[in-house]
Design a protein around this motif. Structure first.
Motif, PDB file in Angstrom:
ATOM      1  N   VAL A 112       1.020  -1.732   0.121  1.00 61.45           N
ATOM      2  CA  VAL A 112       0.015   0.176  -0.073  1.00 61.45           C
ATOM      3  C   VAL A 112       0.980   1.148  -0.250  1.00 61.45           C
ATOM      4  O   VAL A 112       0.918   2.196  -0.811  1.00 61.45           O
ATOM      5  CB  VAL A 112      -1.099  -0.224   1.100  1.00 61.45           C
ATOM      6  CG1 VAL A 112      -1.795   1.104   1.005  1.00 61.45           C
ATOM      7  CG2 VAL A 112      -1.957  -1.092   1.596  1.00 61.45           C
ATOM      8  N   GLU A 113       1.939   1.399   1.286  1.00 62.97           N
ATOM      9  CA  GLU A 113       2.718   2.832   1.552  1.00 62.97           C
ATOM     10  C   GLU A 113       3.285   2.944  -0.720  1.00 62.97           C
ATOM     11  O   GLU A 113       3.350   4.311  -0.863  1.00 62.97           O
ATOM     12  CB  GLU A 113       3.499   2.319   1.962  1.00 62.97           C
ATOM     13  CG  GLU A 113       4.154   3.783   2.157  1.00 62.97           C
ATOM     14  CD  GLU A 113       5.391   3.974   3.768  1.00 62.97           C
ATOM     15  OE1 GLU A 113       5.890   3.128   3.906  1.00 62.97           O
ATOM     16  OE2 GLU A 113       4.541   4.617   4.424  1.00 62.97           O
ATOM     17  N   PRO A 114       3.810   2.204  -1.538  1.00 57.00           N
ATOM     18  CA  PRO A 114       4.755   2.659  -2.851  1.00 57.00           C
ATOM     19  C   PRO A 114       3.832   2.934  -2.982  1.00 57.00           C
ATOM     20  O   PRO A 114       4.240   4.163  -3.502  1.00 57.00           O
ATOM     21  CB  PRO A 114       5.406   0.807  -3.148  1.00 57.00           C
ATOM     22  CG  PRO A 114       4.949   0.302  -1.911  1.00 57.00           C
ATOM     23  CD  PRO A 114       4.147   0.117  -1.291  1.00 57.00           C
ATOM     24  N   PRO A 115       2.435   2.430  -4.242  1.00 59.76           N
ATOM     25  CA  PRO A 115       1.278   3.509  -4.920  1.00 59.76           C
ATOM     26  C   PRO A 115       1.380   4.961  -3.679  1.00 59.76           C
ATOM     27  O   PRO A 115       0.826   6.210  -4.049  1.00 59.76           O
ATOM     28  CB  PRO A 115       0.426   2.646  -5.075  1.00 59.76           C
ATOM     29  CG  PRO A 115       0.408   1.844  -4.028  1.00 59.76           C
ATOM     30  CD  PRO A 115       1.774   1.457  -3.813  1.00 59.76           C
ATOM     31  N   VAL A 116       1.075   4.756  -2.553  1.00 60.87           N
ATOM     32  CA  VAL A 116       0.168   5.680  -1.960  1.00 60.87           C
ATOM     33  C   VAL A 116       1.898   6.914  -2.224  1.00 60.87           C
ATOM     34  O   VAL A 116       1.530   8.362  -2.365  1.00 60.87           O
ATOM     35  CB  VAL A 116       0.105   5.276  -0.642  1.00 60.87           C
ATOM     36  CG1 VAL A 116       0.328   6.882   0.496  1.00 60.87           C
ATOM     37  CG2 VAL A 116      -0.742   5.333  -0.603  1.00 60.87           C
ATOM     38  N   LEU A 117       2.907   6.971  -1.685  1.00 56.26           N
ATOM     39  CA  LEU A 117       4.004   7.133  -1.987  1.00 56.26           C
ATOM     40  C   LEU A 117       4.414   8.152  -2.830  1.00 56.26           C
ATOM     41  O   LEU A 117       4.462   8.849  -3.581  1.00 56.26           O
ATOM     42  CB  LEU A 117       5.851   6.881  -1.488  1.00 56.26           C
ATOM     43  CG  LEU A 117       5.294   6.363  -0.452  1.00 56.26           C
ATOM     44  CD1 LEU A 117       7.151   6.133   0.394  1.00 56.26           C
ATOM     45  CD2 LEU A 117       5.514   8.309   0.675  1.00 56.26           C
ATOM     46  N   GLU A 118       3.537   7.158  -3.647  1.00 54.74           N
ATOM     47  CA  GLU A 118       3.921   7.847  -5.546  1.00 54.74           C
ATOM     48  C   GLU A 118       3.126   9.046  -6.120  1.00 54.74           C
ATOM     49  O   GLU A 118       3.850   9.802  -6.715  1.00 54.74           O
ATOM     50  CB  GLU A 118       3.827   6.298  -6.558  1.00 54.74           C
ATOM     51  CG  GLU A 118       4.845   6.326  -8.177  1.00 54.74           C
ATOM     52  CD  GLU A 118       4.080   5.266  -9.061  1.00 54.74           C
ATOM     53  OE1 GLU A 118       3.930   4.786  -8.372  1.00 54.74           O
ATOM     54  OE2 GLU A 118       4.665   6.000 -10.171  1.00 54.74           O
ATOM     55  N   ARG A 143       1.597  14.614  -6.385  1.00 57.22           N
ATOM     56  CA  ARG A 143       1.410  16.305  -6.444  1.00 57.22           C
ATOM     57  C   ARG A 143       1.791  17.141  -5.690  1.00 57.22           C
ATOM     58  O   ARG A 143       1.375  18.230  -6.298  1.00 57.22           O
ATOM     59  CB  ARG A 143      -0.154  15.496  -5.127  1.00 57.22           C
ATOM     60  CG  ARG A 143      -1.053  15.097  -5.964  1.00 57.22           C
ATOM     61  CD  ARG A 143      -1.774  14.743  -4.439  1.00 57.22           C
ATOM     62  NE  ARG A 143      -2.718  15.836  -3.811  1.00 57.22           N
ATOM     63  CZ  ARG A 143      -2.439  15.914  -2.997  1.00 57.22           C
ATOM     64  NH1 ARG A 143      -1.725  15.828  -2.252  1.00 57.22           N
ATOM     65  NH2 ARG A 143      -3.177  17.371  -3.072  1.00 57.22           N
ATOM     66  N   LEU A 144       3.439  16.679  -5.771  1.00 56.71           N
ATOM     67  CA  LEU A 144       3.965  17.248  -4.220  1.00 56.71           C
ATOM     68  C   LEU A 144       4.732  18.291  -4.773  1.00 56.71           C
ATOM     69  O   LEU A 144       5.346  19.061  -4.738  1.00 56.71           O
ATOM     70  CB  LEU A 144       3.745  17.183  -2.230  1.00 56.71           C
ATOM     71  CG  LEU A 144       2.494  16.974  -1.993  1.00 56.71           C
ATOM     72  CD1 LEU A 144       2.613  16.302  -0.818  1.00 56.71           C
ATOM     73  CD2 LEU A 144       1.715  18.129  -1.805  1.00 56.71           C
ATOM     74  N   PRO A 182       6.749  18.520 -16.642  1.00 51.36           N
ATOM     75  CA  PRO A 182       5.434  19.295 -18.543  1.00 51.36           C
ATOM     76  C   PRO A 182       4.673  18.109 -18.012  1.00 51.36           C
ATOM     77  O   PRO A 182       3.454  18.230 -18.821  1.00 51.36           O
ATOM     78  CB  PRO A 182       6.345  19.630 -18.865  1.00 51.36           C
ATOM     79  CG  PRO A 182       7.986  19.097 -18.448  1.00 51.36           C
ATOM     80  CD  PRO A 182       7.729  19.532 -17.245  1.00 51.36           C
ATOM     81  N   TRP A 183       5.163  16.739 -17.650  1.00 49.78           N
ATOM     82  CA  TRP A 183       4.183  15.496 -17.816  1.00 49.78           C
ATOM     83  C   TRP A 183       3.334  15.468 -16.734  1.00 49.78           C
ATOM     84  O   TRP A 183       2.510  14.253 -16.129  1.00 49.78           O
ATOM     85  CB  TRP A 183       5.099  14.352 -17.988  1.00 49.78           C
ATOM     86  CG  TRP A 183       6.380  14.178 -17.608  1.00 49.78           C
ATOM     87  CD1 TRP A 183       7.413  14.739 -17.837  1.00 49.78           C
ATOM     88  CD2 TRP A 183       6.307  14.152 -15.485  1.00 49.78           C
ATOM     89  NE1 TRP A 183       8.775  14.625 -16.484  1.00 49.78           N
ATOM     90  CE2 TRP A 183       8.105  14.251 -15.613  1.00 49.78           C
ATOM     91  CE3 TRP A 183       6.125  13.845 -14.859  1.00 49.78           C
ATOM     92  CZ2 TRP A 183       8.897  14.190 -14.065  1.00 49.78           C
ATOM     93  CZ3 TRP A 183       6.494  13.629 -13.440  1.00 49.78           C
ATOM     94  CH2 TRP A 183       7.488  13.664 -13.026  1.00 49.78           C
ATOM     95  N   ALA A 184       3.317  16.408 -15.501  1.00 49.12           N
ATOM     96  CA  ALA A 184       2.682  15.574 -14.284  1.00 49.12           C
ATOM     97  C   ALA A 184       0.873  16.043 -15.069  1.00 49.12           C
ATOM     98  O   ALA A 184       0.563  15.290 -14.040  1.00 49.12           O
ATOM     99  CB  ALA A 184       3.260  17.631 -13.683  1.00 49.12           C
TER     100      ALA A 184
END
Ligand SMILES: N[C@@H](CCC(=O)N[C@@H](CS)C(=O)NCC(=O)O)C(=O)O
Length: 212
Positions: free
Chosen positions: A108-114, A119-120, A126-128
């Motif tokens: 769970v933490e890996p996609p949450v951190l990604e 976001r931050l 440019p690809w955000a």
């Protein structure tokens, strides 16, 4: 034996409880163990004295006599194994609670951190704009699975455990984005974690550092 953990001198979140010392404080509070905190600056974290404790120059660390630990999963497991209150007595239930700890940090933490980083930290790239929805959907897919398993249960597997402590800590990082509120049962699960007196004490302690 005195327990000493390290934490940010100034947390980048300004005391929202997202720095990972909060989960260690929470575990120590659940276990009723007093602890001391050594605050470190970003510069000190990369210097030899701290690198001797934490090879990646991060917080938190955990010191107890000759023992030095890093990685919150390992620290919380150590606390849970040595003190009552965070792991069930029954051997199989204990193994399942530990499995949830691993699930929190590995699945769970890996996609949450990604997602949080997208976001931050990457919002000016440019690809955000194109990437963010993809990353958000990866989080949604994990949350959907987790939500299905939680069902209408209070905690992930019977009584509150170190597995819930780790999972709630990981999910809290999603709160500012609003994505957690798309899953009402998970949002309520996280709120139950935050309502625990031990969590409140841990949160207040880290907030006091960041508002001093
Ligand atoms: N997997 C590690 C992650 C530790 C971590 O990322 N710590 C952050 C604070 S929450 C940190 O020290 N960041 C500063 C840096 O990496 O320079 C754990 O769970 O302990």
């Amino acid at each position: 034996m005195t327990i000493t953990i390290t934490a940010f001198e100034r947390s980048p979140d300004g005391g929202k409880g997202l720095a990972r010392d909060t989960r260690v404080r929470w575990a120590l509070e659940e276990a009723g163990q007093p602890y001391q905190v050594r605050l470190v600056s970003f510069r000190a974290m990369k210097e030899p004295a701290h690198l001797a404790l934490h090879p990646f120059g991060q917080i938190p660390t955990y010191e107890e006599g000759d023992l030095v630990l890093f990685e919150t999963g390992s620290i919380v497991l150590h606390i849970a194994q040595r003190h009552a209150g965070l792991l069930p007595q029954d051997a199989n239930a204990r193994a399942r609670a530990i499995t949830w700890m691993f699930a929190a940090v590995n699945s769970v933490e890996p996609p949450v951190l990604e997602f949080a980083n997208a976001r931050l930290l990457e919002s000016d790239k440019p690809w955000a704009k194109e990437r963010l929805p993809l990353v958000a959907d990866r989080v949604r897919s994990r949350l959907k699975q987790l939500c299905a398993r939680l069902g209408d249960g209070e905690w992930l597997d019977g009584a509150f455990s170190a597995g819930d402590l780790m999972m709630v800590s990981v999910l809290l990082r999603l709160r500012p984005s609003g994505i957690l509120d798309e899953f009402a049962d998970l949002a309520a699960y996280v709120a139950r974690g935050e309502a625990r007196p031990a969590y409140k004490r841990a949160f207040a302690a880290q907030l006091a550092v960041n508002t001093a």
